[in-house]
Structures are given as structure tokens and as C-alpha cells.
Design an enzyme around this catalytic site. Structure first.
Site, PDB file in Angstrom:
ATOM      1  N   LYS A 164       0.809  -1.219   0.000  1.00  0.00           N
ATOM      2  CA  LYS A 164       0.000   0.000   0.000  1.00  0.00           C
ATOM      3  C   LYS A 164       0.847   1.276   0.000  1.00  0.00           C
ATOM      4  O   LYS A 164       0.459   2.265  -0.607  1.00  0.00           O
ATOM      5  CB  LYS A 164      -1.050  -0.004   1.106  1.00  0.00           C
ATOM      6  N   ARG A 184      -7.226   2.879  10.920  1.00  0.00           N
ATOM      7  CA  ARG A 184      -6.802   1.548  11.341  1.00  0.00           C
ATOM      8  C   ARG A 184      -7.872   0.855  12.188  1.00  0.00           C
ATOM      9  O   ARG A 184      -7.745  -0.310  12.512  1.00  0.00           O
ATOM     10  CB  ARG A 184      -5.544   1.630  12.207  1.00  0.00           C
ATOM     11  N   ARG A 242       1.166  -7.827  13.639  1.00  0.00           N
ATOM     12  CA  ARG A 242       0.542  -6.759  12.836  1.00  0.00           C
ATOM     13  C   ARG A 242      -0.560  -7.296  11.930  1.00  0.00           C
ATOM     14  O   ARG A 242      -1.571  -6.622  11.713  1.00  0.00           O
ATOM     15  CB  ARG A 242       1.617  -6.025  12.021  1.00  0.00           C
TER      16      ARG A 242
HETATM   17  P1  AMP Z   1       2.724   1.605   8.635  1.00  0.00           P
HETATM   18  O1  AMP Z   1       3.898   2.352   8.088  1.00  0.00           O
HETATM   19  O2  AMP Z   1       1.410   2.095   8.098  1.00  0.00           O
HETATM   20  O3  AMP Z   1       2.885   0.106   8.539  1.00  0.00           O
HETATM   21  O4  AMP Z   1       2.681   1.944  10.227  1.00  0.00           O
HETATM   22  C1  AMP Z   1       3.747   1.613  11.057  1.00  0.00           C
HETATM   23  C2  AMP Z   1       3.307   1.722  12.519  1.00  0.00           C
HETATM   24  O5  AMP Z   1       2.870   3.069  12.813  1.00  0.00           O
HETATM   25  C3  AMP Z   1       2.134   0.829  12.899  1.00  0.00           C
HETATM   26  O6  AMP Z   1       2.528  -0.484  13.225  1.00  0.00           O
HETATM   27  C4  AMP Z   1       1.576   1.593  14.107  1.00  0.00           C
HETATM   28  O7  AMP Z   1       2.392   1.364  15.258  1.00  0.00           O
HETATM   29  C5  AMP Z   1       1.747   3.037  13.705  1.00  0.00           C
HETATM   30  N1  AMP Z   1       0.580   3.593  12.986  1.00  0.00           N
HETATM   31  C6  AMP Z   1       0.532   3.985  11.685  1.00  0.00           C
HETATM   32  N2  AMP Z   1      -0.682   4.454  11.361  1.00  0.00           N
HETATM   33  C7  AMP Z   1      -1.427   4.348  12.491  1.00  0.00           C
HETATM   34  C8  AMP Z   1      -2.783   4.657  12.803  1.00  0.00           C
HETATM   35  N3  AMP Z   1      -3.628   5.131  11.873  1.00  0.00           N
HETATM   36  N4  AMP Z   1      -3.214   4.429  14.073  1.00  0.00           N
HETATM   37  C9  AMP Z   1      -2.382   3.923  15.006  1.00  0.00           C
HETATM   38  N5  AMP Z   1      -1.100   3.591  14.783  1.00  0.00           N
HETATM   39  C10 AMP Z   1      -0.620   3.805  13.532  1.00  0.00           C
END
Ligand code: AMP
Length: 203
Positions: A13, A84, A166
Site C-alpha cells: 500500500k 486503522r 501486525r
Molecule cells: P505503517 O507504516 O502504516 O505500517 O505503520 C507503522 C506503525 O505506525 C504501525 O505499526 C503503528 O504502530 C503506527 N501507525 C501507523 N498508522 C497508524 C494509525 N492510523 N493508528 C495507530 N497507529 C498507527
């Protein structure tokens, strides 16, 4: 042009959102990238991220609203990594109302679990220009960024153990959001296990 990109870890994504934002000339807004930047100055936040847990809704909602109010979002944006959970989906609705905006489409990228593990364990990121490399886009010399030459790193949360957690979190927290958007008639599901160019054609 407001696109919400959904999908579990390693569904591509981030990469697909960046390409889409470039093609449409609108910003790519990744809450994960925003939080990782913030975490360089916040040890507590860095710990939450490295454990693969979700950050509090309140913190993410405020940071996102601040970002969406900026002038570069006036023609739209591609949102990556948010919402999320259902609370965040409702919070996004409220933000959209306040900004007089409306979600155009929600795209869910799906891949088989085994491919997620393969992609995650090979993923590398540039600390400088943030370019992401992996199975489909390996760096030319295997270690350094093709754009700026910086040494690439594996994200602290890209481990087998964290990935399992995750995926579980994604399935538990994010699936209800998909039902919510499906009922609104704005959800499209995209098979993201195919070659990236084919996936982009579909998107
Ligand atoms: P991502 O880069 O989208 O995989 O996000 C990496 C990490 O950031 C996740 O595992 C969460 O710890 C945190 N994170 C990102 N977006 C959110 C969100 N919308 N709500 C809560 N935590 C988030």
C-alpha cells in the site's frame, strides 16, 4: 480526489499510494511515516512502533487533522495507513465534514499471507529520501539507495514476530472498517499479489 488505501502489512500500500499520488499530483499522506519521523524525538513512541502496536487514536487523529488542513491537500490526497479501526474511520468522517471534503474511493489491497512474510523480510528503506525497496524493486547494488546512495535499513518492526502481530491487529481492527465502507458503496478490492504494473493498472 480523496483515496484511502487499505491493506495489511506488505500488501504494497505504501508503494502503490506513492505512485498514485504522483500520477494524480496530490500528496501521499502516510500516518506510519509521520509517526516514525515523530518517534526520532520521542522514545516512548519509538517503543510502541517497534513493538508493532497501534498508537493512540487521539495522537494520530490530531496529527492527521493538522496535516489535512494544509493547503497542498485542497485538491485531494492519498491516505495510507489510516483509518486503522472504526473509531478512526468515524474520526475521518468528522474531519471530512469539517473540511468540506468527501472520500472518493477506498482501495483494499490483498495478498496471500506467505507472500506478506517474503516481502516483509526483504523490505529495505532509505533513511534519507524514504524510497522503499523489496522483492519487486531491489536496490541496484543490494545495499544502497539508487537515488541518493544512502545505506538502506530494515525497519525495526519488519520481523517475523512483529509481522504476525501486525497481521492479527489488521484483521481484528481493520476488517470492520471495510464492512463500513462496503456498505457506503465506496470500497474496491484489488489483488496486489500480481506484478506492480498490473496492480497499478487496476487501481
Ligand atoms: P505503517 O507504516 O502504516 O505500517 O505503520 C507503522 C506503525 O505506525 C504501525 O505499526 C503503528 O504502530 C503506527 N501507525 C501507523 N498508522 C497508524 C494509525 N492510523 N493508528 C495507530 N497507529 C498507527
Amino acid at each position: 480526489m480523496i483515496y484511502v488505501m487499505m491493506g495489511g502489512p506488505a500488501t504494497g500500500k505504501g508503494t502503490r499510494s506513492k505512485i498514485l499520488s504522483k500520477e494524480l499530483n496530490i500528496p501521499h499522506i502516510s500516518t506510519g511515516t509521520m509517526l516514525r519521523e515523530e518517534a526520532t524525538q520521542n522514545e516512548e513512541l519509538a517503543k510502541v512502533l517497534s513493538e508493532g502496536k497501534l498508537v493512540s487514536d487521539d495522537l494520530v487523529n490530531k496529527a492527521l487533522y493538522k496535516r489535512l488542513k494544509r493547503a497542498d491537500c485542497k485538491n485531494g490526497f492519498v491516505l495510507d495507513g489510516y483509518p486503522r479501526n472504526l473509531e478512526q474511520a468515524y474520526a475521518l468522517e468528522a474531519m471530512m465534514r469539517k473540511l468540506n471534503m468527501e472520500i472518493t474511493e477506498v482501495l483494499e489491497l490483498v495478498i496471500p499471507r506467505a507472500l506478506a512474510f517474503k516481502r516483509i523480510l526483504e523490505r529495505r528503506e532509505c533513511p534519507n529520501c524514504k524510497k522503499v525497496y523489496g522483492v519487486d524493486f531491489p536496490p541496484k547494488d543490494g545495499k544502497h539507495c539508487d537515488n541518493c546512495g544512502s545505506e538502506l535499513f530494515a525497519r525495526a518492526d519488519d520481523t517475523e514476530e512483529t509481522l504476525t502481530k501486525r497481521i492479527e491487529i489488521y484483521e481484528r481492527e481493520s476488517k470492520p472498517i471495510l464492512d463500513y465502507y462496503r456498505k457506503k458503496g465506496i470500497l474496491k478490492t484489488v489483488d496486489s499479489s500480481r506484478h506492480p504494473e498490473k496492480v497499478m493498472e487496476t487501481i
